[in-house]
Scaffold this motif. Sequence first.
Motif, PDB file in Angstrom:
ATOM      1  N   SER A 174     -19.839 -22.851  49.757  1.00 58.47           N
ATOM      2  CA  SER A 174     -19.887 -23.886  50.786  1.00 58.47           C
ATOM      3  C   SER A 174     -19.344 -25.165  50.141  1.00 58.47           C
ATOM      4  N   HIS A 175     -19.874 -26.321  50.526  1.00 59.85           N
ATOM      5  CA  HIS A 175     -19.334 -27.588  50.014  1.00 59.85           C
ATOM      6  C   HIS A 175     -20.454 -28.458  49.461  1.00 59.85           C
ATOM      7  N   THR A 176     -20.087 -29.444  48.629  1.00 61.69           N
ATOM      8  CA  THR A 176     -21.118 -30.340  48.087  1.00 61.69           C
ATOM      9  C   THR A 176     -20.877 -31.805  48.444  1.00 61.69           C
ATOM     10  N   ASP A 192     -26.990 -30.236  53.536  1.00 62.96           N
ATOM     11  CA  ASP A 192     -25.788 -29.819  54.254  1.00 62.96           C
ATOM     12  C   ASP A 192     -24.692 -29.422  53.265  1.00 62.96           C
ATOM     13  N   GLY A 193     -24.349 -28.144  53.235  1.00 64.94           N
ATOM     14  CA  GLY A 193     -23.323 -27.640  52.323  1.00 64.94           C
ATOM     15  C   GLY A 193     -23.892 -27.273  50.970  1.00 64.94           C
ATOM     16  N   ILE A 194     -24.701 -28.159  50.446  1.00 62.14           N
ATOM     17  CA  ILE A 194     -25.222 -28.032  49.090  1.00 62.14           C
ATOM     18  C   ILE A 194     -26.035 -26.739  48.925  1.00 62.14           C
ATOM     19  N   LEU A 244     -23.783 -19.562  53.282  1.00 63.44           N
ATOM     20  CA  LEU A 244     -25.161 -19.923  53.634  1.00 63.44           C
ATOM     21  C   LEU A 244     -25.171 -21.418  53.921  1.00 63.44           C
ATOM     22  N   HIS A 245     -25.849 -21.840  54.995  1.00 65.95           N
ATOM     23  CA  HIS A 245     -25.813 -23.249  55.393  1.00 65.95           C
ATOM     24  C   HIS A 245     -27.089 -23.588  56.153  1.00 65.95           C
ATOM     25  N   ILE A 246     -27.454 -24.857  56.171  1.00 60.24           N
ATOM     26  CA  ILE A 246     -28.554 -25.265  57.046  1.00 60.24           C
ATOM     27  C   ILE A 246     -28.046 -25.268  58.496  1.00 60.24           C
ATOM     28  N   GLU A 247     -28.961 -25.039  59.438  1.00 59.09           N
ATOM     29  CA  GLU A 247     -28.530 -24.953  60.845  1.00 59.09           C
ATOM     30  C   GLU A 247     -27.997 -26.279  61.375  1.00 59.09           C
ATOM     31  N   GLN A 248     -28.646 -27.378  61.008  1.00 57.83           N
ATOM     32  CA  GLN A 248     -28.270 -28.716  61.484  1.00 57.83           C
ATOM     33  C   GLN A 248     -28.590 -28.931  62.960  1.00 57.83           C
ATOM     34  N   GLY A 249     -29.381 -28.052  63.527  1.00 58.49           N
ATOM     35  CA  GLY A 249     -29.807 -28.183  64.914  1.00 58.49           C
ATOM     36  C   GLY A 249     -31.221 -27.620  65.026  1.00 58.49           C
TER      37      GLY A 249
HETATM   38 ZN   LIG Z   1     -21.710 -28.595  55.925  1.00 53.69          ZN
END
Ligand SMILES: [Zn+2]
Length: 419
Positions: A85-87, A97-99, A195-200
């Motif tokens: 993912s991204h940092t 988020d991303g991390i 893998l990511h947080i939903e953010q919703g």
């Molecule tokens: Zn993200």
Amino acid sequence: MSPAPPGLTVAADRVQADLESLAALVEPGLPGWTRTALGPVDRQARELVRRWMSDAGLETSVDGAGNIFGRLRGTGSGRALMVGSHTDTVLGGGRFDGIVGVVGALEAVRALREAGVRLEHDLVVVDFFHEEPNEFGLSCVGSRAMVGAISAAHLDLRDERDRSLAAALAAVDVDPSALLGARHDFARVDAFVELHIEQGPYLEEHGSQIGLVESITGISRFRALFSGQADHAGTAPMDRRRDAGCAAAGTVLAVERIAGEGMQTRGTSGQLTFTPAAVNVVTAHAEFRGELRGPEEEWLRSAQDALTAAAHDEGSRRGVDVEVDWLPLQEPTAMSDGVVSVLGDVVDGLGLSSTRLFSGAEHDAALIARAVPTGMLFVPSRDGRSHCPEEWTDLNDVVAGVTALTHALLALDRRGPTR
Ligand SMILES: [Zn+2]
């Protein structure tokens, strides 16, 4: 599915320590956990991730687009599974988020190695450069470059100070011409998982530990320019003004109205500027950027037309010239049925509760899915909050996600090619 090897355990303390180390690298004087890709601190974070990759026994490399890779050799002939993912963060963003996806991918490698598991596939962990949108209106810069979806025209995008994206990239040591040449060869990559947080709020509301993403939103971004005439605020009669600010404001409301017509459609305006920015002068020029999102390309295209028409209507009623420039539309992206079903089986096998859902947030996975069968795992976001300092996911939920990710890599390895 054959049973997972004994001893395959995700270490919660390591996950927490890594999350905290990255959370400590933030831009001074800014709100939340700010670490923008074009800012001064992101390079340190990516260097740290690269060091972690080395420490975990991965062969590291950086491509021309600033993406960081760590490869764990498998026992096979070089076919690979990609995970990451991204940092980078948004201004005033959070710590997850991303991390979570990068830290989780690294922990998956550590867990597999500690359990003495050798995959047949090479495992390639990626920290994608610059996922979050910048002031040029571009997002997913690293993954975009990997699939050849970035062009010289993108690099010539301008910010408000008329600086080019190319100049902004060079300032953080990403060579723009190398970025254009950073297309990745995916021929030997069998799957990508993020893998990511939903953010919703969906997972929390449904009491689910894991979200199985079925598709990722389409996005259409634009820049709207309004040119009227500066006049005295006290003497210019209301019916004779060419107020660019009012035309822009009407268009902002049109974004809200058009996007508000659907259940899963979204519309947002930002970066609004009035010139001259004076309380006693009628606005001569106004500019703002905005975006529309939704799961259907057809809606996005018709919403583009509706918004362009609304902007011209707001302008013509006031004698204001209007220009609406649309960036290339990012189509909604379906995840691979094959990968999603493997993820679903793994999550069920681990006894975790799950829900299939649609992602209203964009992700590197949407770009990589153009080249490789792709799937995403979501973990819950408290109160659905994200892109803000309150963004939070409990460690237990992160660990459940990392555990699912680890077992998913094992299952995908055993399953063979998903193409
Ligand atoms: Zn993200």
